[in-house]
Design a protein around this motif. Structure first.
Motif, PDB file in Angstrom:
ATOM      1  N   THR A 250      -1.620  13.390  -8.968  1.00 11.22           N
ATOM      2  CA  THR A 250      -1.014  13.572  -7.696  1.00 11.22           C
ATOM      3  C   THR A 250      -0.253  12.391  -7.264  1.00 11.22           C
ATOM      4  N   ARG A 251       0.947  12.885  -6.793  1.00 10.08           N
ATOM      5  CA  ARG A 251       1.919  11.921  -6.695  1.00 10.08           C
ATOM      6  C   ARG A 251       2.006  11.725  -4.960  1.00 10.08           C
ATOM      7  N   TYR A 252       2.069  10.545  -4.707  1.00 12.29           N
ATOM      8  CA  TYR A 252       2.078  10.012  -3.192  1.00 12.29           C
ATOM      9  C   TYR A 252       3.611   9.416  -2.937  1.00 12.29           C
ATOM     10  N   ASP A 253       4.222  10.066  -2.022  1.00 15.54           N
ATOM     11  CA  ASP A 253       5.445   9.464  -1.570  1.00 15.54           C
ATOM     12  C   ASP A 253       5.339   8.497  -0.187  1.00 15.54           C
ATOM     13  N   VAL A 254       5.359   6.880  -0.890  1.00 18.31           N
ATOM     14  CA  VAL A 254       5.133   5.985   0.238  1.00 18.31           C
ATOM     15  C   VAL A 254       6.514   5.517   0.661  1.00 18.31           C
ATOM     16  N   GLY A 255       7.468   6.043   0.327  1.00 15.17           N
ATOM     17  CA  GLY A 255       8.883   5.657   0.665  1.00 15.17           C
ATOM     18  C   GLY A 255       9.473   6.330   2.355  1.00 15.17           C
ATOM     19  N   GLU A 256       8.478   6.843   2.686  1.00 18.53           N
ATOM     20  CA  GLU A 256       8.934   7.132   4.152  1.00 18.53           C
ATOM     21  C   GLU A 256       7.739   7.494   4.829  1.00 18.53           C
ATOM     22  N   LYS A 257       7.814   7.358   6.115  1.00 21.31           N
ATOM     23  CA  LYS A 257       6.921   6.968   7.271  1.00 21.31           C
ATOM     24  C   LYS A 257       5.782   7.902   6.856  1.00 21.31           C
ATOM     25  N   LEU A 258       6.169   9.379   7.059  1.00 19.69           N
ATOM     26  CA  LEU A 258       4.834  10.250   7.102  1.00 19.69           C
ATOM     27  C   LEU A 258       4.038  10.171   5.916  1.00 19.69           C
ATOM     28  N   GLY A 259       4.682  10.097   4.766  1.00 19.69           N
ATOM     29  CA  GLY A 259       4.017  10.073   3.344  1.00 19.69           C
ATOM     30  C   GLY A 259       3.290   8.840   3.198  1.00 19.69           C
ATOM     31  N   PHE A 260       3.688   7.736   3.825  1.00 19.53           N
ATOM     32  CA  PHE A 260       3.028   6.498   3.942  1.00 19.53           C
ATOM     33  C   PHE A 260       1.654   6.687   4.393  1.00 19.53           C
ATOM     34  N   ILE A 261       1.639   7.345   5.878  1.00 18.74           N
ATOM     35  CA  ILE A 261       0.449   7.261   6.676  1.00 18.74           C
ATOM     36  C   ILE A 261      -0.291   8.219   5.796  1.00 18.74           C
ATOM     37  N   MET A 262       0.158   9.453   5.473  1.00 21.68           N
ATOM     38  CA  MET A 262      -0.809  10.234   4.607  1.00 21.68           C
ATOM     39  C   MET A 262      -1.501   9.747   3.474  1.00 21.68           C
ATOM     40  N   THR A 263      -0.724   8.711   2.637  1.00 25.55           N
ATOM     41  CA  THR A 263      -1.373   8.167   1.448  1.00 25.55           C
ATOM     42  C   THR A 263      -2.523   7.213   1.927  1.00 25.55           C
ATOM     43  N   THR A 264      -2.035   6.460   3.138  1.00 23.77           N
ATOM     44  CA  THR A 264      -2.930   5.489   3.518  1.00 23.77           C
ATOM     45  C   THR A 264      -4.381   6.149   3.904  1.00 23.77           C
ATOM     46  N   LEU A 265      -4.372   7.187   4.477  1.00 26.64           N
ATOM     47  CA  LEU A 265      -5.362   8.045   5.071  1.00 26.64           C
ATOM     48  C   LEU A 265      -6.206   8.335   3.720  1.00 26.64           C
ATOM     49  N   ASP A 266      -5.650   9.041   2.693  1.00 26.37           N
ATOM     50  CA  ASP A 266      -5.988   9.427   1.599  1.00 26.37           C
ATOM     51  C   ASP A 266      -6.689   8.664   0.859  1.00 26.37           C
ATOM     52  N   PHE A 267      -6.112   7.479   0.468  1.00 27.40           N
ATOM     53  CA  PHE A 267      -6.663   6.201  -0.048  1.00 27.40           C
ATOM     54  C   PHE A 267      -8.014   5.713   0.412  1.00 27.40           C
ATOM     55  N   ALA A 268      -7.971   5.602   1.987  1.00 26.97           N
ATOM     56  CA  ALA A 268      -8.927   5.012   2.629  1.00 26.97           C
ATOM     57  C   ALA A 268      -9.988   5.768   2.478  1.00 26.97           C
ATOM     58  N   LEU A 269      -9.702   7.162   2.426  1.00 26.60           N
ATOM     59  CA  LEU A 269     -11.122   7.973   2.286  1.00 26.60           C
ATOM     60  C   LEU A 269     -11.849   7.603   0.812  1.00 26.60           C
TER      61      LEU A 269
END
Ligand code: G1P
Length: 296
Positions: A250-269
């Motif tokens: 699974t690839r997470y795009d942390v280079g832009e705001k929405l991707g960063f927020i979604m990644t944070t949520l997914d990783f926090a879970l």
């Protein structure tokens, strides 16, 4: 066969998408939960068998060097308080051999990679971009190294993206396919919308042969007026063949705001202590939003 032992991590970008957070702090130090994004990249490289890492930095990036250095005061403090778990975490980031070089002008990704040429010498090497974090059973760059060991040619990591996103990426025009490995007719950087030759997009992971430097040396400008790595890869493809590998994970795009927020949520879970309270919090937000819709 020449082994892949070295990696370049370009980290000289200005981080304009995250201003003002990145005014005095490198975007690579923005944390996903409690770990800076660049540490995920370094850990992937180390887990893939890379022995030497060079980070290409720019102005205002000193905290990256501090992060991967020993922090005696902090370590002593944690030790005396018996916080050994945290101590292990803190030490983990300083246990790798990392070198630094500065890109003195912001001339693009191709130029950043070229800045590390003397460190690489005449060996194949990996490039990992910090805007993409990949979670996978076999670390992503390890998957590409394994393919390189089979074909002894450069291998570029790709994944399928929806058609409306292809203009944001380097895109591959594939030829014959062997499992997940594609021969490539050509690579194109950020094709205009509707003109991409396929939906296979370059995802910030590369294993390259050192001959790439002879093309980067030319310093030709490409898309956006920048020296593009993708253009040099295409030249390399014409002279010695370059493969694209549709990596697993699974690839997470942390280079832009929405991707960063979604990644944070997914990783926090994935954190045991955060999972339930976070799910509850998300439910509350959803309920509130639904109610707001009804009352609007
Ligand atoms: C860079 C590369 C592009 C690649 C992308 C992946 O673009 O030039 O080929 O698809 O990273 O994240 P950037 O996102 O830096 O504009």
């Amino acid at each position: 066969m020449r082994k892949v032992k070295k990696a370049i991590i370009p980290a000289a970008g200005l981080g304009t998408r995250f201003l003002p957070a990145t005014k005095a702090m490198p975007k690579e130090m923005l944390p996903i939960v409690d770990k800076p994004t660049i540490q995920y990249i370094v850990e992937e490289a180390v887990a893939s068998g890379i022995e030497d890492i060079i980070i290409v930095t720019g102005k205002g990036k000193r905290s990256i060097e501090d992060h991967f250095d020993h922090a005696f005061e902090l370590e002593n403090n944690l030790f005396s308080k018996g916080k050994f778990d945290l101590l292990d975490e803190v030490r983990r980031s300083s246990n790798v051999e990392i070198h630094y070089i500065r890109q003195k002008e912001a001339k693009g990704l191709g130029h950043a990679v070229w800045c590390a040429r003397n460190f690489i010498g005449n060996e194949p090497f990996a490039v990992l971009l910090g805007d993409d974090i990949v979670q996978s059973e076999v670390p992503c760059i390890r998957q590409l190294v394994e393919q390189y060991e089979q074909v002894e040619k450069s291998v570029i990591g790709v994944q399928t993206v929806p058609s409306e996103q292809t203009h944001r990426y380097g895109v591959v025009a594939p030829l014959e396919k062997f499992g997940r490995l594609h021969e490539v007719s050509y690579f194109v950087e950020k094709p205009p919308a509707g003109q991409a030759p396929s939906n296979l997009a370059i995802m910030g992971r590369y294993v390259l042969t050192p001959e790439i430097f002879s093309y980067l040396e030319l310093q030709e400008e490409g898309a956006g007026g920048e020296i593009q790595l993708t253009d040099a890869i295409q030249k390399l493809n014409e002279s010695q063949g370059v493969y694209a590998y549709d990596f697993e994970g699974t690839r997470y795009d942390v280079g832009e705001k929405l991707g960063f927020i979604m990644t944070t949520l997914d990783f926090a879970l994935q954190y045991e202590e955060l999972r339930n309270p976070l799910l509850q919090g998300m439910e509350h937000i959803l309920e509130r939003e639904q109610l707001g819709k009804i009352n609007r």
